[in-house]
Motif scaffolding. Structure first.
Motif, mmCIF file in Angstrom:
data_model
loop_
_atom_site.group_PDB
_atom_site.id
_atom_site.type_symbol
_atom_site.label_atom_id
_atom_site.label_comp_id
_atom_site.label_asym_id
_atom_site.label_seq_id
_atom_site.Cartn_x
_atom_site.Cartn_y
_atom_site.Cartn_z
ATOM 1 N N ILE A 224 -40.826 76.712 -18.180
ATOM 2 C CA ILE A 224 -42.131 75.678 -18.382
ATOM 3 C C ILE A 224 -41.594 76.272 -20.082
ATOM 4 C CG2 ILE A 224 -43.310 73.753 -19.069
ATOM 5 C CD1 ILE A 224 -43.077 74.895 -15.849
ATOM 6 N N LEU B 289 -45.267 67.684 -13.423
ATOM 7 C CA LEU B 289 -44.300 68.138 -12.794
ATOM 8 C C LEU B 289 -44.518 67.892 -11.503
ATOM 9 C CD1 LEU B 289 -43.845 71.753 -13.766
ATOM 10 C CD2 LEU B 289 -42.679 70.070 -14.585
ATOM 11 N N VAL C 238 -38.641 71.792 -21.111
ATOM 12 C CA VAL C 238 -38.807 72.258 -18.731
ATOM 13 C C VAL C 238 -37.061 72.567 -18.698
ATOM 14 C CG1 VAL C 238 -39.148 70.985 -16.498
ATOM 15 C CG2 VAL C 238 -40.542 71.060 -18.212
ATOM 16 N N THR D 227 -40.807 72.562 -7.433
ATOM 17 C CA THR D 227 -40.683 74.060 -8.075
ATOM 18 C C THR D 227 -40.174 74.696 -6.729
ATOM 19 O OG1 THR D 227 -42.950 73.862 -8.271
ATOM 20 C CG2 THR D 227 -41.774 72.568 -10.279
ATOM 21 N N THR E 106 -38.243 77.097 -12.113
ATOM 22 C CA THR E 106 -38.278 76.211 -13.286
ATOM 23 C C THR E 106 -38.634 77.133 -13.811
ATOM 24 O OG1 THR E 106 -38.681 74.539 -11.166
ATOM 25 C CG2 THR E 106 -40.068 73.766 -13.523
ATOM 26 N N GLY F 147 -43.209 72.757 -24.275
ATOM 27 C CA GLY F 147 -42.778 71.671 -23.159
ATOM 28 C C GLY F 147 -42.055 71.515 -22.267
ATOM 29 N N PHE G 171 -49.640 72.166 -15.053
ATOM 30 C CA PHE G 171 -48.096 71.083 -15.444
ATOM 31 C C PHE G 171 -48.639 69.640 -13.987
ATOM 32 C CE2 PHE G 171 -47.258 75.999 -15.336
ATOM 33 C CZ PHE G 171 -47.360 75.470 -17.197
#
Length: 141
Positions: free
Chosen positions: A74, A62, A80, A67, A72, A78, A59
């Motif tokens: 995902i 990001l 988030v 995070t 977080t 896609g 990722f």
């Protein structure tokens, strides 16, 4: 919410799996990881340590420092989810907790869910050492 929409209810389509970025240096996060992984999952949860080389490689767009501050998630499409949205997405993925996630995401219960998640985050914050500062990149000790 039904199985045909994303965890936040935006109608983005079927979710095949969720990747959960969690702080492996935090005892609360490790416990949550073990608990989530031990439950029956309607949508598979893949766990990746936040801020790790794997997370950065998978990722690259990001904010990886962020995070480490907030859970977080995902989706494979896609989308988030961060903080309370991430926790609700995790519950939504579990066979025995999808209904609870749907109820907690309603306008009448979402404020209470957010307060509960904020309280958990405060407990996490209190587990950090007194010398916590910018040099530790927001990891629990």
């Amino acid at each position: 919410m039904s199985g045909d929409v994303d965890p936040a209810g935006f109608g983005a389509g079927r979710v095949g799996f969720l990747t959960v970025l969690y702080d492996e240096g935090c005892p609360i996060c490790r416990t949550a990881h073990r608990w989530l992984a031990s439950r029956a999952q309607l949508v598979p949860l893949h766990f990746v340590p936040a801020g790790s080389a794997e997370a950065r490689g998978r990722f690259p767009g990001l904010d990886h420092a962020a995070t480490l501050r907030d859970l977080t998630v995902i989706a494979d499409n896609g989308l988030v989810y961060v903080s309370d949205g991430a926790w609700l997405a995790c519950l939504w993925a579990l066979a025995d907790y999808r209904g609870m996630a749907e109820r907690l995401s309603t306008p009448s219960l979402l404020p209470a869910a957010r307060r509960f998640i904020a309280a958990a985050a405060a407990v996490r914050q209190s587990t950090r050492a007194d010398d916590y500062g910018d040099q530790c990149d927001d990891r629990c000790r």
